[in-house]
Design an enzyme around this catalytic site. Structure first.
Site, mmCIF file in Angstrom:
data_model
loop_
_atom_site.group_PDB
_atom_site.id
_atom_site.type_symbol
_atom_site.label_atom_id
_atom_site.label_comp_id
_atom_site.label_asym_id
_atom_site.label_seq_id
_atom_site.Cartn_x
_atom_site.Cartn_y
_atom_site.Cartn_z
ATOM 1 N N HIS A 1 0.600 -9.049 -2.602
ATOM 2 C CA HIS A 1 1.911 -9.499 -3.077
ATOM 3 C C HIS A 1 2.123 -10.989 -2.865
ATOM 4 O O HIS A 1 2.871 -11.621 -3.599
ATOM 5 C CB HIS A 1 3.022 -8.674 -2.436
ATOM 6 C CG HIS A 1 3.129 -7.348 -3.075
ATOM 7 N ND1 HIS A 1 2.504 -6.239 -2.570
ATOM 8 C CD2 HIS A 1 3.700 -6.963 -4.231
ATOM 9 C CE1 HIS A 1 2.720 -5.229 -3.385
ATOM 10 N NE2 HIS A 1 3.434 -5.632 -4.403
ATOM 11 N N ARG B 1 13.756 -2.376 -10.074
ATOM 12 C CA ARG B 1 12.931 -1.340 -9.456
ATOM 13 C C ARG B 1 13.510 -1.027 -8.082
ATOM 14 O O ARG B 1 13.771 -1.955 -7.304
ATOM 15 C CB ARG B 1 11.493 -1.825 -9.305
ATOM 16 C CG ARG B 1 10.656 -0.815 -8.526
ATOM 17 C CD ARG B 1 9.224 -1.195 -8.464
ATOM 18 N NE ARG B 1 8.962 -2.275 -7.533
ATOM 19 C CZ ARG B 1 7.748 -2.819 -7.361
ATOM 20 N NH1 ARG B 1 6.740 -2.408 -8.089
ATOM 21 N NH2 ARG B 1 7.559 -3.768 -6.489
ATOM 22 N N ARG C 1 11.587 -6.902 -8.363
ATOM 23 C CA ARG C 1 11.051 -6.266 -7.138
ATOM 24 C C ARG C 1 12.130 -6.333 -6.062
ATOM 25 O O ARG C 1 12.162 -7.252 -5.243
ATOM 26 C CB ARG C 1 9.793 -7.000 -6.671
ATOM 27 C CG ARG C 1 8.550 -6.757 -7.519
ATOM 28 C CD ARG C 1 7.320 -7.394 -6.864
ATOM 29 N NE ARG C 1 6.083 -6.903 -7.430
ATOM 30 C CZ ARG C 1 5.414 -7.467 -8.439
ATOM 31 N NH1 ARG C 1 5.886 -8.557 -9.000
ATOM 32 N NH2 ARG C 1 4.277 -6.958 -8.868
ATOM 33 N N ARG D 1 -6.213 -2.772 -2.537
ATOM 34 C CA ARG D 1 -5.953 -4.078 -3.159
ATOM 35 C C ARG D 1 -5.735 -5.177 -2.125
ATOM 36 O O ARG D 1 -5.746 -6.359 -2.450
ATOM 37 C CB ARG D 1 -4.772 -3.993 -4.144
ATOM 38 C CG ARG D 1 -3.433 -3.721 -3.492
ATOM 39 C CD ARG D 1 -2.384 -3.356 -4.521
ATOM 40 N NE ARG D 1 -1.538 -4.477 -4.893
ATOM 41 C CZ ARG D 1 -0.320 -4.347 -5.429
ATOM 42 N NH1 ARG D 1 0.178 -3.149 -5.702
ATOM 43 N NH2 ARG D 1 0.396 -5.383 -5.731
ATOM 44 N N CYS E 1 4.057 -3.865 -16.274
ATOM 45 C CA CYS E 1 4.651 -4.904 -15.419
ATOM 46 C C CYS E 1 3.682 -5.352 -14.333
ATOM 47 O O CYS E 1 4.017 -6.204 -13.517
ATOM 48 C CB CYS E 1 5.976 -4.454 -14.833
ATOM 49 S SG CYS E 1 5.823 -3.048 -13.732
ATOM 50 N N ASN F 1 -1.414 -2.995 -11.025
ATOM 51 C CA ASN F 1 -1.978 -3.409 -9.726
ATOM 52 C C ASN F 1 -2.310 -2.173 -8.894
ATOM 53 O O ASN F 1 -3.409 -2.032 -8.360
ATOM 54 C CB ASN F 1 -0.989 -4.280 -8.948
ATOM 55 C CG ASN F 1 -0.424 -5.414 -9.780
ATOM 56 O OD1 ASN F 1 -1.082 -5.859 -10.702
ATOM 57 N ND2 ASN F 1 0.771 -5.847 -9.479
ATOM 58 N N ASP F 2 -1.324 -1.283 -8.800
ATOM 59 C CA ASP F 2 -1.575 -0.061 -8.031
ATOM 60 C C ASP F 2 -2.394 0.948 -8.827
ATOM 61 O O ASP F 2 -3.206 1.671 -8.253
ATOM 62 C CB ASP F 2 -0.245 0.569 -7.584
ATOM 63 C CG ASP F 2 0.280 -0.113 -6.323
ATOM 64 O OD1 ASP F 2 -0.541 -0.422 -5.444
ATOM 65 O OD2 ASP F 2 1.487 -0.360 -6.238
ATOM 66 N N GLU G 1 1.961 4.203 -11.945
ATOM 67 C CA GLU G 1 0.995 3.416 -11.155
ATOM 68 C C GLU G 1 0.096 4.308 -10.311
ATOM 69 O O GLU G 1 -0.626 3.818 -9.444
ATOM 70 C CB GLU G 1 1.710 2.366 -10.308
ATOM 71 C CG GLU G 1 2.867 2.870 -9.484
ATOM 72 C CD GLU G 1 3.628 1.746 -8.773
ATOM 73 O OE1 GLU G 1 3.147 0.613 -8.697
ATOM 74 O OE2 GLU G 1 4.728 2.040 -8.274
HETATM 75 C C1 PEP Z 1 1.985 -2.699 -9.741
HETATM 76 O O1 PEP Z 1 1.576 -1.923 -8.867
HETATM 77 O O2 PEP Z 1 1.314 -3.023 -10.735
HETATM 78 C C2 PEP Z 1 3.330 -3.292 -9.626
HETATM 79 C C3 PEP Z 1 3.873 -3.976 -10.605
HETATM 80 O O3 PEP Z 1 3.977 -3.147 -8.454
HETATM 81 P P1 PEP Z 1 3.611 -3.963 -7.130
HETATM 82 O O4 PEP Z 1 2.605 -5.002 -7.471
HETATM 83 O O5 PEP Z 1 4.878 -4.544 -6.615
HETATM 84 O O6 PEP Z 1 3.064 -2.883 -6.242
HETATM 85 MG MG MG Z 2 2.958 -1.091 -7.420
#
Ligand code: PEP
Ligand code: MG
Length: 578
Positions: A187, A328, A292, A460, A497, A449-450, A426
């Protein structure tokens, strides 16, 4: 000149002086010879701590509003609390302890007492008393308390930066950052992209760099300390060219995100705070596709109240002037930790007690946020989105709590607005049951991302695994396509996203898959618009997607007046989805 290599988070050049963010362990001596001198040291430290807190209060009030800054006022009051002050002076005067030992011991004793209380509010004060005691111990021992306010812009160099530390940096002065730890998918890296500043991770850093002139070269993944005149000139020219390119992209403001053959896609922006909205508007995003909200919690030393959250969401909704704002709900846990949550230490935090799981177990936290969102929805076009969903039953539970909040607010005579409901896709589980999930909600937003982390079984956060974290993996791309198809079968619009949405090499693929929206860092909007407008998918105008049917033209929605929004009849399930 020293050159150090790292991994680049954002292509770009930053030139400025380094501030080394040291996290020295304070050395604490226990006994002192002169109690009067220790007492004077304590009183001086208390006065300085109070000054620092006043400065933090002023800064937070300016950036996020007075309600949000109130925590620093509480800290200032705690510093002067009679019992707290008496316990410290007693240890100094009667027991001959040093000022830092007395402050540290008293802080720990008070924190333990607070933590053992039943009342949730009092429990949360444990973190506050630790915070103010830590601040004074740092002053007394000369340990760093983070970057002091500076008139000059700076480059931060640090071992690591937690999201909670990053949010406290003065963004108006931050040119870039370089860390030894961290992964490209963390993050903190995402924050760097959101702020549009060059950053390197995995770099061998040195404390000696503090105060020295440096260049971050995000193109070559290098930092140069004490650069030569020639390098300085060359890279400064490159920096200026970047700025010129950015200026050229400005001409795309107000233009639709439409391909040569007429396919439109919504381009929204990701934010973590009210202060990011300026960038969203500057870059002409059609809306906010991911707020977020957990960054509000990370910014705070205790649970943000419903009213504090309402003030923030309302401000964002109003600033966006009728454009969509997707909030979110709390996605805390894993790398995003706030002490006052007292989350248990876990073996596998990414697979642990986090996000919607916390919210469905701790209704008081969840309801405060949902009530704030429903109230803010009376002031703009607000959507709510639940993270980390794996099953239909979670969505049903979350919707039931939303409905409960709605009824309570109406019974209390509070003004509320209509919210569109969506979820993040996700987890691979969510993709596999996407048809059923789509029956429950109005939109999906894919968290790549997740989704990549859980599909490829790759943490990650672990920088060692960066070479394996392949978000172009066919499994990830197929899951994205499956999600779009499932969503569209049920009249659900689908966006991305996660960071992959901003990957220019995939924009055409996403358009072909039929995605309705891409939500990216604000600085990435105009360059994506350029790519979209230069893309030809061939075969004439495709059938309108849900987003096109709903929101044409995508990026210039008719802003509705606040009065219109307020008059809107509240309906939780806009498309009759029950
Ligand atoms: C993701 O997981 O792609 C996402 C947008 O949420 P975060 O990166 O905050 O976990
Ligand atoms: Mg996520």
């Amino acid at each position: 000149m020293i050159t150090a290599k790292g991994k680049s988070i954002l292509k770009g050049i930053a030139i400025g002086k380094i501030k080394f963010l040291a996290k020295k362990q304070a050395e604490i001596k226990e006994n002192a010879a002169d109690p009067a001198a220790e007492l004077k040291r304590y009183e001086d430290a208390r006065a300085l701590a109070s000054e620092q807190l006043q400065a933090l209060y002023d800064k937070a009030a300016l950036e996020a509003g007075e309600e949000h800054a109130a925590i620093f006022e509480i800290h200032m009051m705690m510093l002067e609390d009679d019992d707290y002050v008496e316990a410290i002076t007693e240890l100094i005067n009667s027991d001959g302890k040093t000022a830092e030992f007395a402050v540290k011991t008293t802080g720990e004793n008070f924190a333990e007492t607070f933590a053992s209380m039943d009342d949730e509010y009092m429990k949360a004060r444990a973190a506050d008393v630790r915070d103010i005691s830590g601040r004074m111990v740092n002053i007394l021992t000369g340990a760093d308390t983070g970057p002091a306010d500076s008139d000059e812009p700076f480059i931060i160099v640090a071992e690591d930066l937690a999201p909670s530390e990053t949010v406290q940096l003065d963004k108006s002065k931050l040119l870039g950052f370089v860390t030894r730890l961290g992964s490209t998918n963390s993050h903190t890296a995402i924050l760097a992209r959101n702020m549009n500043i060059p950053a390197l991770i995995g770099t061998e850093i040195s404390e000696d760099w503090d105060g020295r002139m440096a260049i971050i070269d995000g193109y070559n993944s290098c930092i140069y300390i004490d650069p030569t005149e020639e390098l300085l000139r060359t890279l400064d020219e490159k920096r200026v060219r970047d700025l010129e390119q950015r200026a050229m992209l400005q001409q795309l403001k107000g233009q639709p995100n439409v391909t040569l053959d007429g396919r439109t896609i919504n381009l929204y922006a990701n934010i973590g705070n009210v202060s990011d909205v300026g960038m969203v508007l500057d870059n002409d995003a059609g809306g906010i596709g991911l707020f977020r909200s957990e960054f509000i919690y990370l910014h705070s030393a205790t649970f943000p109240t419903e009213d504090e959250q309402f003030a923030i969401y309302k401000k964002v909704a109003e600033m966006m002037g009728g454009k969509k704002v997707i909030i979110r709900t709390l996605d805390i846990g894993a790398d995003k930790q706030a002490d006052y949550f007292n989350l248990p230490k876990e073996e596998n935090p990414a697979l642990g007690y986090r996000a919607i799981r916390i919210c469905l177990m701790q209704h008081d936290i969840f309801k405060a946020q949902i009530r704030a969102i429903l109230r803010a929805a009376a002031y703009g076009k607000v959507s709510i989105m639940f993270p980390m969903i794996i099953s239909v039953s979670e969505v049903k539970q979350a919707k039931a709590i939303l409905e409960e909040c709605r009824k309570e607010l109406l019974a209390e005579g509070k003004e509320i607005g209509e919210v569109e409901i969506g979820i993040m896709i996700e987890t691979p589980a969510a993709v596999m049951v996407a048809d059923e999930l789509a029956e429950e909600v109005e939109f999906f937003s894919i968290g790549t991302n997740d989704l990549t982390q859980y599909t490829l079984a790759i943490d990650r956060q672990n920088p060692k695994l960066d070479p394996f974290y392949d978000s172009h993996h066919p499994a990830v791309l197929r899951l994205i396509e499956m999600t779009v198809q499932a969503g569209h079968r049920h009249n659900c619009w689908v966006g991305i996203c996660g960071e992959l949405g901003a990957d220019p090499t995939l924009t055409e693929t996403f358009l072909r898959m039929g995605l309705d929206e891409l939500s990216v860092n604000p600085g990435g909007i105009l360059s994506l618009r350029k790519i979209i407008r230069e893309t030809d998918l061939g075969g004439g105008k495709a059938a309108a997607t849900p987003a096109e049917q709903e929101e044409k033209p995508a990026e210039t929605p008719e802003p509705e007046s606040v009065e219109q929004t307020k008059k809107k009849k509240f309906s939780l399930f806009g498309k009759g989805k029950k």
